[in-house]
Design an enzyme around this catalytic site. Structure first.
Site, PDB file in Angstrom:
ATOM      1  N   CYS A 150       1.577 -13.106   6.267  1.00  0.00           N
ATOM      2  CA  CYS A 150       2.839 -12.846   6.408  1.00  0.00           C
ATOM      3  C   CYS A 150       3.420 -14.134   5.748  1.00  0.00           C
ATOM      4  O   CYS A 150       4.191 -13.956   4.828  1.00  0.00           O
ATOM      5  CB  CYS A 150       3.603 -12.459   7.447  1.00  0.00           C
ATOM      6  SG  CYS A 150       3.193 -11.036   8.292  1.00  0.00           S
ATOM      7  N   ARG A 206       2.297  -3.736   6.720  1.00  0.00           N
ATOM      8  CA  ARG A 206       2.752  -4.141   5.538  1.00  0.00           C
ATOM      9  C   ARG A 206       3.304  -3.112   4.786  1.00  0.00           C
ATOM     10  O   ARG A 206       2.512  -2.534   3.862  1.00  0.00           O
ATOM     11  CB  ARG A 206       1.674  -5.172   4.886  1.00  0.00           C
ATOM     12  CG  ARG A 206       1.313  -6.181   5.661  1.00  0.00           C
ATOM     13  CD  ARG A 206       0.321  -7.181   5.041  1.00  0.00           C
ATOM     14  NE  ARG A 206      -0.349  -7.978   6.062  1.00  0.00           N
ATOM     15  CZ  ARG A 206       0.272  -9.038   6.473  1.00  0.00           C
ATOM     16  NH1 ARG A 206       1.403  -9.153   6.261  1.00  0.00           N
ATOM     17  NH2 ARG A 206      -0.619  -9.723   7.367  1.00  0.00           N
TER      18      ARG A 206
END
Length: 217
Positions: free
Chosen positions: A53, A130
Protein backbone atom coordinates in the site's frame (compact mmCIF):
# COMPACT_ATOMS: atom_id res chain seq x y z
CA UNK A 1 -20.21 10.88 12.83
CA UNK A 2 -22.93 9.04 10.97
CA UNK A 3 -22.12 8.22 7.37
CA UNK A 4 -25.11 8.08 5.02
CA UNK A 5 -24.33 5.78 2.14
CA UNK A 6 -26.52 4.88 -0.80
CA UNK A 7 -26.95 1.11 -0.81
CA UNK A 8 -27.72 -0.23 -4.29
CA UNK A 9 -27.41 -3.95 -3.67
CA UNK A 10 -24.32 -5.97 -4.59
CA UNK A 11 -21.48 -4.38 -6.48
CA UNK A 12 -21.90 -0.93 -8.00
CA UNK A 13 -22.37 -1.00 -11.75
CA UNK A 14 -20.65 0.83 -14.57
CA UNK A 15 -22.57 3.70 -16.16
CA UNK A 16 -24.87 4.03 -13.13
CA UNK A 17 -24.65 6.64 -10.33
CA UNK A 18 -21.79 5.92 -7.95
CA UNK A 19 -22.88 5.21 -4.35
CA UNK A 20 -23.10 8.48 -2.44
CA UNK A 21 -21.08 9.09 0.73
CA UNK A 22 -20.48 11.69 3.40
CA UNK A 23 -17.33 10.85 5.30
CA UNK A 24 -14.54 12.08 7.53
CA UNK A 25 -11.16 12.30 5.81
CA UNK A 26 -7.70 13.60 6.55
CA UNK A 27 -8.84 16.85 4.87
CA UNK A 28 -12.08 17.10 6.86
CA UNK A 29 -15.59 16.10 5.83
CA UNK A 30 -16.11 15.09 2.21
CA UNK A 31 -19.06 13.89 0.16
CA UNK A 32 -19.38 12.61 -3.37
CA UNK A 33 -21.17 15.83 -4.33
CA UNK A 34 -18.01 17.78 -3.46
CA UNK A 35 -16.48 16.25 -6.59
CA UNK A 36 -19.26 17.15 -9.02
CA UNK A 37 -17.79 18.78 -12.10
CA UNK A 38 -14.53 16.84 -11.72
CA UNK A 39 -13.36 13.32 -12.39
CA UNK A 40 -12.55 11.29 -9.30
CA UNK A 41 -10.35 8.24 -8.72
CA UNK A 42 -11.51 6.58 -5.49
CA UNK A 43 -9.22 3.78 -4.38
CA UNK A 44 -9.05 1.49 -1.36
CA UNK A 45 -6.16 -0.26 0.30
CA UNK A 46 -6.17 -3.08 2.89
CA UNK A 47 -4.44 -1.23 5.73
CA UNK A 48 -2.16 1.63 6.71
CA UNK A 49 1.50 0.90 7.42
CA UNK A 50 1.70 -1.97 4.94
CA UNK A 51 4.46 -2.14 2.32
CA UNK A 52 2.50 -2.73 -0.90
CA UNK A 53 0.00 0.00 0.00
CA UNK A 54 2.85 2.38 0.76
CA UNK A 55 4.29 1.92 -2.73
CA UNK A 56 0.86 2.56 -4.26
CA UNK A 57 0.23 5.70 -2.24
CA UNK A 58 3.62 7.10 -3.17
CA UNK A 59 2.92 6.38 -6.84
CA UNK A 60 -0.50 8.08 -6.65
CA UNK A 61 1.12 11.04 -4.88
CA UNK A 62 3.78 11.43 -7.58
CA UNK A 63 1.14 11.19 -10.31
CA UNK A 64 -1.25 13.64 -8.60
CA UNK A 65 -0.13 16.65 -10.73
CA UNK A 66 -0.86 14.66 -13.91
CA UNK A 67 -4.32 13.70 -12.65
CA UNK A 68 -4.94 17.35 -11.73
CA UNK A 69 -4.20 18.40 -15.35
CA UNK A 70 -7.10 16.11 -16.33
CA UNK A 71 -9.49 17.79 -13.86
CA UNK A 72 -9.29 14.60 -11.79
CA UNK A 73 -9.03 14.35 -8.00
CA UNK A 74 -7.74 11.43 -5.93
CA UNK A 75 -9.38 10.01 -2.81
CA UNK A 76 -8.04 7.08 -0.78
CA UNK A 77 -9.79 4.80 1.70
CA UNK A 78 -9.02 2.10 4.20
CA UNK A 79 -10.75 0.69 7.25
CA UNK A 80 -8.48 2.62 9.61
CA UNK A 81 -8.91 5.71 11.77
CA UNK A 82 -8.03 9.27 10.87
CA UNK A 83 -5.24 9.17 13.44
CA UNK A 84 -3.78 6.08 11.76
CA UNK A 85 -4.01 7.74 8.35
CA UNK A 86 -2.28 10.89 9.58
CA UNK A 87 0.48 8.91 11.27
CA UNK A 88 1.03 6.86 8.11
CA UNK A 89 1.13 9.95 5.90
CA UNK A 90 3.73 11.49 8.22
CA UNK A 91 5.69 8.23 8.22
CA UNK A 92 5.78 8.13 4.41
CA UNK A 93 7.05 11.70 4.27
CA UNK A 94 9.67 11.05 6.93
CA UNK A 95 10.96 7.73 5.55
CA UNK A 96 10.49 8.20 1.80
CA UNK A 97 10.35 11.95 1.31
CA UNK A 98 6.94 11.75 -0.38
CA UNK A 99 4.05 13.95 0.76
CA UNK A 100 0.56 12.55 0.26
CA UNK A 101 -1.46 15.42 -1.31
CA UNK A 102 -4.90 13.81 -1.37
CA UNK A 103 -7.37 12.96 1.44
CA UNK A 104 -7.89 9.49 2.91
CA UNK A 105 -11.31 8.34 4.11
CA UNK A 106 -11.80 6.94 7.60
CA UNK A 107 -14.14 3.95 7.15
CA UNK A 108 -14.14 2.20 10.53
CA UNK A 109 -17.73 1.00 10.09
CA UNK A 110 -16.96 -0.26 6.57
CA UNK A 111 -20.00 1.58 5.19
CA UNK A 112 -18.32 3.02 2.11
CA UNK A 113 -16.31 -0.19 1.60
CA UNK A 114 -19.50 -2.26 1.62
CA UNK A 115 -21.42 0.16 -0.62
CA UNK A 116 -18.65 -0.02 -3.21
CA UNK A 117 -18.07 -3.76 -2.92
CA UNK A 118 -14.56 -3.36 -1.52
CA UNK A 119 -14.97 -6.17 1.05
CA UNK A 120 -14.33 -9.62 -0.38
CA UNK A 121 -14.61 -12.30 2.35
CA UNK A 122 -12.41 -14.66 0.36
CA UNK A 123 -9.57 -12.15 0.76
CA UNK A 124 -10.37 -10.71 4.21
CA UNK A 125 -13.46 -10.02 6.29
CA UNK A 126 -12.24 -6.74 7.77
CA UNK A 127 -9.98 -5.22 5.12
CA UNK A 128 -10.79 -3.58 1.81
CA UNK A 129 -9.18 -5.17 -1.22
CA UNK A 130 -7.27 -3.04 -3.73
CA UNK A 131 -10.28 -1.59 -5.54
CA UNK A 132 -10.21 1.43 -7.84
CA UNK A 133 -13.25 3.35 -9.08
CA UNK A 134 -13.27 6.11 -11.67
CA UNK A 135 -16.25 8.46 -11.37
CA UNK A 136 -17.04 11.12 -13.96
CA UNK A 137 -18.03 14.78 -13.36
CA UNK A 138 -21.72 13.80 -13.29
CA UNK A 139 -21.22 11.29 -10.49
CA UNK A 140 -21.49 8.29 -12.83
CA UNK A 141 -19.27 5.28 -12.19
CA UNK A 142 -17.29 4.74 -15.38
CA UNK A 143 -14.74 2.07 -14.47
CA UNK A 144 -13.79 -0.22 -11.60
CA UNK A 145 -10.77 -2.48 -11.19
CA UNK A 146 -9.92 -4.96 -8.44
CA UNK A 147 -6.49 -6.26 -7.49
CA UNK A 148 -5.49 -8.99 -5.01
CA UNK A 149 -3.93 -7.96 -1.70
CA UNK A 150 -0.59 -9.46 -2.68
CA UNK A 151 0.00 -7.31 -5.76
CA UNK A 152 0.21 -3.57 -6.25
CA UNK A 153 -1.65 -1.62 -8.90
CA UNK A 154 -0.13 0.20 -11.87
CA UNK A 155 -1.02 3.84 -11.31
CA UNK A 156 0.04 4.89 -14.86
CA UNK A 157 -2.73 2.62 -16.17
CA UNK A 158 -5.39 4.59 -14.28
CA UNK A 159 -3.95 7.83 -15.60
CA UNK A 160 -4.05 6.39 -19.12
CA UNK A 161 -7.63 5.18 -18.60
CA UNK A 162 -8.88 8.60 -17.52
CA UNK A 163 -7.29 10.14 -20.62
CA UNK A 164 -8.85 7.47 -22.83
CA UNK A 165 -12.36 7.90 -21.39
CA UNK A 166 -12.18 11.67 -21.69
CA UNK A 167 -11.07 11.32 -25.32
CA UNK A 168 -13.94 8.90 -26.03
CA UNK A 169 -16.47 11.27 -24.45
CA UNK A 170 -15.19 14.28 -26.37
CA UNK A 171 -14.95 12.60 -29.78
CA UNK A 172 -17.51 9.79 -29.81
CA UNK A 173 -14.87 7.13 -30.47
CA UNK A 174 -13.35 4.08 -28.81
CA UNK A 175 -9.69 3.45 -28.05
CA UNK A 176 -7.69 0.29 -28.74
CA UNK A 177 -5.58 -1.73 -26.33
CA UNK A 178 -2.80 0.30 -24.75
CA UNK A 179 -3.97 3.54 -26.41
CA UNK A 180 -2.01 6.69 -25.62
CA UNK A 181 -2.78 10.29 -26.66
CA UNK A 182 -1.69 10.74 -30.27
CA UNK A 183 -2.43 7.14 -31.25
CA UNK A 184 -5.16 6.34 -33.78
CA UNK A 185 -8.65 5.80 -32.38
CA UNK A 186 -11.41 3.36 -33.34
CA UNK A 187 -14.49 4.60 -35.19
CA UNK A 188 -17.76 3.07 -33.91
CA UNK A 189 -19.01 0.27 -36.21
CA UNK A 190 -21.45 1.18 -38.96
CA UNK A 191 -25.07 0.33 -38.15
CA UNK A 192 -26.34 -0.44 -41.66
CA UNK A 193 -24.99 -2.35 -44.65
CA UNK A 194 -24.99 0.76 -46.83
CA UNK A 195 -23.14 2.76 -44.18
CA UNK A 196 -20.57 -0.03 -43.93
CA UNK A 197 -19.99 0.08 -47.70
CA UNK A 198 -19.76 3.87 -47.72
CA UNK A 199 -17.27 3.86 -44.88
CA UNK A 200 -14.93 1.37 -46.50
CA UNK A 201 -15.10 3.07 -49.90
CA UNK A 202 -14.89 6.67 -48.67
CA UNK A 203 -11.20 6.67 -47.87
CA UNK A 204 -11.86 8.80 -44.79
CA UNK A 205 -10.67 6.04 -42.45
CA UNK A 206 -8.09 3.28 -42.33
CA UNK A 207 -10.27 0.17 -42.57
CA UNK A 208 -9.19 -3.44 -42.26
CA UNK A 209 -12.82 -4.38 -42.74
CA UNK A 210 -16.19 -2.65 -42.32
CA UNK A 211 -16.22 -3.26 -38.55
CA UNK A 212 -12.61 -2.22 -37.88
CA UNK A 213 -11.83 1.34 -38.93
CA UNK A 214 -9.42 3.77 -37.29
CA UNK A 215 -8.57 7.42 -37.69
CA UNK A 216 -6.31 10.09 -36.26
CA UNK A 217 -7.80 12.85 -34.14
Amino acid sequence: METPVQQIGGLPRINEPAPDFQVLTTDGEKSLTDYRGKWLVLFSHPADFTPVCTTEFMAFAKAAPEFAKLNCDLLGLSIDSIHSHIAWMRNIKQNFGVEIPFPIIEDLKMEVANAYGMIHPGAADTSAVRATFIIDPNGILRAMVYYPMSNGRSIPEFLRLVKAMQTSDENGIATPEGWQPGDKVIVPPAKTASAANDRVESGDYECKDFYFCTKSL
